[in-house]
Design a protein around this motif. Structure first.
Motif: not given
Ligand code: PHE
Length: 375
Positions: A279, A285, A201
């Motif tokens: 998240f 999410s 990420s």
């Protein structure tokens, strides 16, 4: 001693007085020479033989010249001289013959040794193949590239800013517990701590920092967590991050893209579903599930409970969501204008599911008996 040539003595000292005696003496010498020639096998023995007979100071011919010819009585001198010359010619000729035989032979064997037989099948060098993980990466990259994503890669050593803060995970956020991880030992006074990235990420942030929307990237790579190795955990594993940001991306685009991917990867007959999840960097999410491809989403196989989904009929695939507007604040995107989605696919898990592998450790053990099953 009679009739046995002694090169250090004169003929008279050897009791030789007649032409016949001289002739038979030289004949004996020639036999000696011929016998010695039989010992010549290679360049070494050829040189020994030559030195024994032809060496300038100590060779047999020199000694015969000095002791037999020069010291011969006048009555025999002419005869000894002729015999001596004949012997010398004979020795020279034989030596030349032997020399050619040995050197020619050496050359010939060098020729057979060095000659290249173009009809031989050649040395087979195995070229190896891609690791199954690499193959699955490739498969997933191809699917996303075909719908407009490009592939970027990022550093495995990250700063906490990219790995956490800019992803909306402040220092004391509880999700950091899950990612408690490998920090590098740095010299005192280092500007920022460094850690092995716990997910791909951070590349969401790095990509958006560099690039204005529209963004459509996937990020394959290795990630690290402080997990104890077992059949489903490893401290190093693989992810593909995905990020799409534009002015008009909706939840439908998100589900459409993900469903397209899953069908391409597992086959057209699988079903997909979302479950709410959490998240810090996506809102909403989701966890993405796929109907178990092994039991056709029934939970049963071969009259019993499906061993892959444990009867649940669904298999949890990966986490995803719409990018949390807070994240745009870290990269100077206008959260009012842009929207997008992100996902993080665990490659090892997908490879295990697709190829029926029940232990993640085999990916890292590099046992060729395993690797050869995926040429
Ligand atoms: N980074 C998350 C993880 O490793 C997965 C994820 C990526 C979730 C992108 C949502 C969006 O668990």
């Amino acid at each position: 001693m009679k009739n046995y040539p002694n090169f250090g003595f004169s003929l008279a000292d050897q009791g030789i007085e007649t032409q016949e005696q001289v002739a038979s003496l030289f004949l004996t010498v020639r036999n000696l020479f011929d016998n010695a020639a039989l010992e010549v096998r290679d360049e070494g023995t050829l040189t020994d033989w030559r030195n024994a007979w032809l060496a300038r100071k100590t060779g047999v011919l020199t000694m015969i010249g000095d002791n037999w010819l020069k010291r011969a009585p006048a009555s025999l001198k002419g005869h000894v001289g002729r015999q001596f010359n004949q012997l010398r010619l004979y020795v020279d000729e034989k030596f030349e013959e032997q020399r050619q035989r040995i050197e020619g032979g050496a050359q010939e064997s060098a020729l057979t040794r060095e000659c290249i037989d173009l009809s031989l099948p050649g040395v087979h060098r195995p070229i190896g193949s891609h690791h199954l993980i690499r193959q699955v990466f490739q498969e997933i990259e191809d699917i996303f590239v075909s719908i407009g994503f490009s592939v970027v890669e990022g550093p495995e050593i990250e700063t906490p800013y990219y790995n956490f803060e800019a992803l909306n995970i402040p220092e004391f956020h509880p999700v950091r517990d899950d990612m408690d991880t490998f920090y590098l030992e740095l010299p005192k006074g280092a500007k920022t701590p460094l850690l092995l990235r716990t997910h791909t990420s951070p590349m969401q942030i790095r990509t958006m920092e560099k690039q204005k929307p529209p963004v459509r990237v996937i990020v394959p790579g290795k990630v690290y967590r402080r997990d104890n190795p077992d059949a489903t955990h490893s401290f190093a594993f693989h992810q593909i991050e995905g990020l799409a940001v534009d002015t008009d991306i909706t939840f439908c685009d998100f589900t459409g893209a993900i469903e397209y991917f899953v069908r391409q990867f597992f086959g057209a007959s699988v079903k997909t579903r979302f479950r709410p999840s959490y998240f810090p960097f996506t809102e909403p999410s989701v966890e993405f599930d796929v109907s178990c491809p092994f039991c056709g989403g029934t939970g049963n196989s071969n009259g019993g409970t499906c061993s892959k989904c444990k009867g649940a009929a669904w298999i949890e695939l990966f986490g995803a969501g719409m990018v949390d507007p807070a994240v745009y604040g870290f990269v100077n995107y206008d959260a009012k204008k842009v929207s997008g989605f992100a996902f993080g696919i665990g490659i090892d898990r997908l490879a295990m599911l697709k190829y029926g592998i029940d232990d993640i450790q085999v990916f890292f053990q590099n046992d060729v008996r395993f690797l050869r099953q995926f040429p």
